[in-house]
Write a protein that holds these residues in place. Structure first.
Motif, mmCIF file in Angstrom:
data_model
loop_
_atom_site.group_PDB
_atom_site.id
_atom_site.type_symbol
_atom_site.label_atom_id
_atom_site.label_comp_id
_atom_site.label_asym_id
_atom_site.label_seq_id
_atom_site.Cartn_x
_atom_site.Cartn_y
_atom_site.Cartn_z
ATOM 1 N N ASN A 77 0.810 -1.223 0.000
ATOM 2 C CA ASN A 77 0.000 0.000 0.000
ATOM 3 C C ASN A 77 0.838 1.266 0.000
ATOM 4 O O ASN A 77 0.368 2.310 -0.462
ATOM 5 N N MET A 127 -5.918 -4.930 -4.669
ATOM 6 C CA MET A 127 -7.205 -4.594 -4.068
ATOM 7 C C MET A 127 -7.369 -5.292 -2.722
ATOM 8 O O MET A 127 -7.806 -4.685 -1.740
ATOM 9 N N SER A 130 -5.193 -3.603 -0.169
ATOM 10 C CA SER A 130 -5.685 -2.275 0.201
ATOM 11 C C SER A 130 -6.923 -2.366 1.095
ATOM 12 O O SER A 130 -7.180 -1.465 1.915
ATOM 13 N N LYS A 131 -7.677 -3.446 0.969
ATOM 14 C CA LYS A 131 -8.895 -3.651 1.760
ATOM 15 C C LYS A 131 -8.717 -4.736 2.820
ATOM 16 O O LYS A 131 -9.695 -5.272 3.331
ATOM 17 N N GLN A 132 -7.487 -5.029 3.162
ATOM 18 C CA GLN A 132 -7.216 -6.164 4.055
ATOM 19 C C GLN A 132 -8.004 -6.099 5.359
ATOM 20 O O GLN A 132 -8.529 -7.099 5.845
ATOM 21 N N LYS A 133 -8.134 -4.922 5.940
ATOM 22 C CA LYS A 133 -8.832 -4.782 7.218
ATOM 23 C C LYS A 133 -10.323 -5.077 7.092
ATOM 24 O O LYS A 133 -10.990 -5.365 8.091
ATOM 25 N N ASP A 134 -10.840 -5.027 5.857
ATOM 26 C CA ASP A 134 -12.257 -5.281 5.652
ATOM 27 C C ASP A 134 -12.584 -6.771 5.614
ATOM 28 O O ASP A 134 -13.687 -7.179 6.017
ATOM 29 N N TRP A 135 -11.652 -7.588 5.100
ATOM 30 C CA TRP A 135 -11.966 -9.009 4.911
ATOM 31 C C TRP A 135 -11.189 -9.957 5.806
ATOM 32 O O TRP A 135 -11.578 -11.126 5.948
ATOM 33 N N PRO A 143 -17.514 -9.883 3.107
ATOM 34 C CA PRO A 143 -16.657 -8.852 2.504
ATOM 35 C C PRO A 143 -15.773 -9.389 1.395
ATOM 36 O O PRO A 143 -15.504 -8.685 0.412
ATOM 37 N N LEU A 147 -15.782 -7.959 -2.494
ATOM 38 C CA LEU A 147 -14.577 -7.520 -3.206
ATOM 39 C C LEU A 147 -14.401 -8.323 -4.496
ATOM 40 O O LEU A 147 -14.043 -7.760 -5.539
#
Length: 216
Positions: A77, A127, A130-135, A143, A147
């Protein structure tokens, strides 16, 4: 998403998460006394390498990463975009990311990247980082599916991908080879023209290693 489809997708990923990797992570990858052989380092997994950059670039960077590794996400990131712009896009560095999942959820992320196809592989990886905290959460299925749908997956293709034992086994073989032959025992691990570096790297540290190789 219907209740039936949600249950099916949940079952697919739950089965994957319940499947242990070939060996416990703590038991793999003793540090080697010397740098690995060029032949061992050049060996790609059954699915092949997805290479960024010119084939004849003077510097090759191979990174072993895990999709659930916070240090890996931080590198991708914050440092990777600048590295790619400065060195990969200019033909100075050939970059290869290889799978070294630390847990089944990380393997699931890599499986989706592989199922996306080589042309979307790196975009999918970025992707997910960048969205690691979401899934990377207690219930990752909703989640992760959301994605995947942004990347063009359908509910059916998402479920099918995570049931694909051949892809999982191919990813596991990359991990096993890295542990047994290359001394990889943590993520991220980098090889810059064959020289091993453990842990995340700053742009300054990359410059320090790459620039002399470009001059030699």
């Amino acid at each position: 998403m219907t209740r039936r489809q949600f249950i099916a997708a949940s079952a697919a990923l739950s089965a994957l998460l319940a499947t242990p990797l070939g060996r416990p992570f703590a038991l793999v990858g003793d540090a080697l006394a010397q740098e690995p052989s060029p032949a061992d380092l050049a060996q790609a997994g059954p699915l092949g390498d997805v290479v960024l950059g010119k084939d004849d670039a003077p510097v090759t960077i191979i990174e072993y990463a895990s999709m659930t590794c916070g240090h890996c996400a931080n590198f991708h990131n914050t440092v990777y975009p600048e590295m790619k712009k400065k060195y990969v896009d200019t033909g100075k560095v050939k970059y290869i990311l290889r799978e070294f999942p630390l847990d089944p959820l990380a393997a699931a992320g890599f499986m989706l990247a592989r199922c996306a196809g080589n042309d979307k592989y790196h975009a999918m990886i970025e992707m997910l980082f960048s969205k690691q905290k979401d899934w990377v959460v207690q219930n990752p299925i909703p989640p992760l599916l959301a994605l995947a749908q942004q990347a063009g997956f359908t509910k059916d293709s998402f479920e099918s991908c995570l049931k694909d034992q051949k892809i999982l086994e191919a990813i596991e073989s990359v991990r096993t080879h890295a542990a047994d032959k290359l001394g990889v025992n943590s993520t991220p691990t980098f090889f810059i023209n064959g020289k091993l570096f453990r842990g995340t790297m700053t742009m300054a540290e990359l410059d320090k290693q790459i620039e002399p190789l470009l001059k030699s």
